[in-house]
Motif scaffolding. Sequence first.
Motif, PDB file in Angstrom:
ATOM      1  N   SER A  26       0.841  -1.207   0.000  1.00 53.56           N
ATOM      2  CA  SER A  26       0.000   0.000   0.000  1.00 53.56           C
ATOM      3  C   SER A  26       0.867   1.245   0.000  1.00 53.56           C
ATOM      4  N   ALA A  27       1.924   1.217   0.779  1.00 55.94           N
ATOM      5  CA  ALA A  27       2.815   2.378   0.819  1.00 55.94           C
ATOM      6  C   ALA A  27       3.475   2.605  -0.534  1.00 55.94           C
ATOM      7  N   GLN A  28       3.825   1.499  -1.175  1.00 56.63           N
ATOM      8  CA  GLN A  28       4.435   1.638  -2.503  1.00 56.63           C
ATOM      9  C   GLN A  28       3.466   2.243  -3.499  1.00 56.63           C
ATOM     10  N   ARG A  29       2.181   1.801  -3.411  1.00 58.30           N
ATOM     11  CA  ARG A  29       1.182   2.365  -4.334  1.00 58.30           C
ATOM     12  C   ARG A  29       1.010   3.853  -4.103  1.00 58.30           C
ATOM     13  N   LEU A  30       0.975   4.256  -2.846  1.00 64.38           N
ATOM     14  CA  LEU A  30       0.839   5.675  -2.542  1.00 64.38           C
ATOM     15  C   LEU A  30       2.048   6.459  -3.059  1.00 64.38           C
ATOM     16  N   GLN A  31       3.236   5.845  -2.863  1.00 63.22           N
ATOM     17  CA  GLN A  31       4.445   6.519  -3.322  1.00 63.22           C
ATOM     18  C   GLN A  31       4.460   6.662  -4.833  1.00 63.22           C
ATOM     19  N   LYS A  32       4.040   5.560  -5.539  1.00 60.64           N
ATOM     20  CA  LYS A  32       3.993   5.621  -6.991  1.00 60.64           C
ATOM     21  C   LYS A  32       2.964   6.630  -7.465  1.00 60.64           C
ATOM     22  N   GLY A  33       1.797   6.648  -6.774  1.00 59.55           N
ATOM     23  CA  GLY A  33       0.777   7.622  -7.136  1.00 59.55           C
ATOM     24  C   GLY A  33       1.280   9.037  -6.952  1.00 59.55           C
ATOM     25  N   GLY A  34       2.058   9.262  -5.872  1.00 59.94           N
ATOM     26  CA  GLY A  34       2.618  10.583  -5.648  1.00 59.94           C
ATOM     27  C   GLY A  34       3.607  10.970  -6.734  1.00 59.94           C
ATOM     28  N   ARG A  35       4.391  10.015  -7.181  1.00 62.14           N
ATOM     29  CA  ARG A  35       5.342  10.290  -8.254  1.00 62.14           C
ATOM     30  C   ARG A  35       4.624  10.648  -9.544  1.00 62.14           C
ATOM     31  N   TRP A  36       3.527   9.910  -9.826  1.00 64.28           N
ATOM     32  CA  TRP A  36       2.753  10.192 -11.034  1.00 64.28           C
ATOM     33  C   TRP A  36       2.144  11.584 -10.968  1.00 64.28           C
ATOM     34  N   GLN A  37       1.623  11.947  -9.765  1.00 66.34           N
ATOM     35  CA  GLN A  37       1.037  13.274  -9.612  1.00 66.34           C
ATOM     36  C   GLN A  37       2.089  14.364  -9.790  1.00 66.34           C
ATOM     37  N   LYS A  38       3.289  14.101  -9.265  1.00 68.56           N
ATOM     38  CA  LYS A  38       4.364  15.075  -9.423  1.00 68.56           C
ATOM     39  C   LYS A  38       4.760  15.225 -10.892  1.00 68.56           C
ATOM     40  N   ALA A  39       4.791  14.069 -11.605  1.00 63.29           N
ATOM     41  CA  ALA A  39       5.145  14.122 -13.018  1.00 63.29           C
ATOM     42  C   ALA A  39       4.103  14.909 -13.815  1.00 63.29           C
ATOM     43  N   ARG A  40       2.810  14.669 -13.517  1.00 61.13           N
ATOM     44  CA  ARG A  40       1.749  15.405 -14.219  1.00 61.13           C
ATOM     45  C   ARG A  40       1.835  16.897 -13.921  1.00 61.13           C
ATOM     46  N   LEU A  41       2.083  17.229 -12.648  1.00 56.51           N
ATOM     47  CA  LEU A  41       2.205  18.635 -12.283  1.00 56.51           C
ATOM     48  C   LEU A  41       3.400  19.276 -12.969  1.00 56.51           C
ATOM     49  N   TYR A  42       4.505  18.525 -13.053  1.00 56.12           N
ATOM     50  CA  TYR A  42       5.713  19.026 -13.721  1.00 56.12           C
ATOM     51  C   TYR A  42       5.433  19.332 -15.182  1.00 56.12           C
ATOM     52  N   ILE A  43       4.666  18.441 -15.845  1.00 60.60           N
ATOM     53  CA  ILE A  43       4.343  18.644 -17.261  1.00 60.60           C
ATOM     54  C   ILE A  43       3.399  19.828 -17.438  1.00 60.60           C
ATOM     55  N   ARG A  44       2.393  19.931 -16.556  1.00 59.67           N
ATOM     56  CA  ARG A  44       1.415  21.019 -16.679  1.00 59.67           C
ATOM     57  C   ARG A  44       2.060  22.384 -16.504  1.00 59.67           C
ATOM     58  N   GLU A  45       3.087  22.470 -15.706  1.00 60.69           N
ATOM     59  CA  GLU A  45       3.736  23.754 -15.460  1.00 60.69           C
ATOM     60  C   GLU A  45       4.615  24.194 -16.621  1.00 60.69           C
ATOM     61  N   ARG A  46       4.770  23.311 -17.612  1.00 60.93           N
ATOM     62  CA  ARG A  46       5.602  23.622 -18.777  1.00 60.93           C
ATOM     63  C   ARG A  46       4.781  23.412 -20.051  1.00 60.93           C
ATOM     64  N   PRO A  47       4.194  24.467 -20.589  1.00 61.37           N
ATOM     65  CA  PRO A  47       3.274  24.346 -21.741  1.00 61.37           C
ATOM     66  C   PRO A  47       3.876  23.619 -22.936  1.00 61.37           C
ATOM     67  N   LEU A  48       5.144  23.888 -23.264  1.00 63.16           N
ATOM     68  CA  LEU A  48       5.753  23.223 -24.409  1.00 63.16           C
ATOM     69  C   LEU A  48       5.851  21.716 -24.171  1.00 63.16           C
ATOM     70  N   LEU A  49       6.263  21.325 -22.984  1.00 66.41           N
ATOM     71  CA  LEU A  49       6.368  19.910 -22.651  1.00 66.41           C
ATOM     72  C   LEU A  49       5.000  19.237 -22.663  1.00 66.41           C
ATOM     73  N   GLU A  50       3.989  19.976 -22.230  1.00 67.38           N
ATOM     74  CA  GLU A  50       2.634  19.420 -22.231  1.00 67.38           C
ATOM     75  C   GLU A  50       2.138  19.205 -23.653  1.00 67.38           C
ATOM     76  N   ARG A  51       2.444  20.160 -24.556  1.00 67.07           N
ATOM     77  CA  ARG A  51       2.037  19.986 -25.955  1.00 67.07           C
ATOM     78  C   ARG A  51       2.737  18.787 -26.581  1.00 67.07           C
ATOM     79  N   ILE A  52       4.024  18.606 -26.283  1.00 68.37           N
ATOM     80  CA  ILE A  52       4.760  17.449 -26.805  1.00 68.37           C
ATOM     81  C   ILE A  52       4.171  16.154 -26.263  1.00 68.37           C
ATOM     82  N   TYR A  53       3.830  16.165 -24.981  1.00 63.90           N
ATOM     83  CA  TYR A  53       3.252  14.968 -24.346  1.00 63.90           C
ATOM     84  C   TYR A  53       1.954  14.561 -25.026  1.00 63.90           C
TER      85      TYR A  53
END
Length: 277
Positions: A26-53
């Motif tokens: 369960s802890a691993q799932r939460l950690q992975k989910g947190g990483r995914w959320q961080k990755a999505r937030l990282y992409i959203r904060e960069r419009p060019l990267l989001e368009r490429i994605y």
Amino acid sequence: MNTPQRPANAFRTAPQQPRPKAGHSSAQRLQKGGRWQKARLYIRERPLLERIYWFCIKAFLWLFFGSFGYVIVLKYVPVWVTPLVVARWVDTFGTDESSHVYKKWKSYDEINREAALAVVASEDQDFPTHWGFDFDEIQDAIKENQTRKRPRGASTISQQVAKNVFLWNGRSYIRKGLEVYFTALIELIWGKKRILEVYLNVAETGPMTFGVEAASERFYGHSAATLSRSEAARIAAVLPNPRQFSIKNPSNYVVRRTRQISRQMRYLGGQKYIRNL
């Protein structure tokens, strides 16, 4: 005699059980989910990267569904042009070779079954039963290639059709992965009879010559509908290297290989071996 009084509420006095701690999974799932959320937030904060994605996501979906639809279309439509035909035609530029392509599509029923039996006996004897891949043959090839100077292939007829019809020349992991994908797809959608029909029409059988009908007319002077067993076996004998081996002027190797294929066709039981494709 006085009896001992019981507590008014046994549930209140019962010792509380400690709550189970979250498991490691369960802890691993939460950690992975947190990483995914961080990755999505990282992409959203960069419009060019989001368009490429999103471009990559859309391109993948278009290619996936487009390839799926293309395979469905080719189940019913003759395959007139393949990447191999185009590559051979381009290779003639600036040379003395003729750029004329000998190719004529014929349905499976218009080609003598001896031709179908010959390529199965020569290239892939387990073709009627496997699901696109001959894993025993692949393992044997891997073991032999550890000591052989010239590597031995283990491609089935289905794999060769996938390479000829959908992919470019060359060797890479990407191409091999696509070969696996298209092989599985045509096995699922086309079926054995259609795969063999396409193979008999797109396989390279000589210089600028593709398919058994073109080879039969060019080198034997008659249609593939009237091929004899020895003629069909000779066509199959040159398939490993049709630019080096000749149907019209066979070398000693081609003559010997033709006899071997004819014997294999007989051992397999003749045309009944491929009757129920």
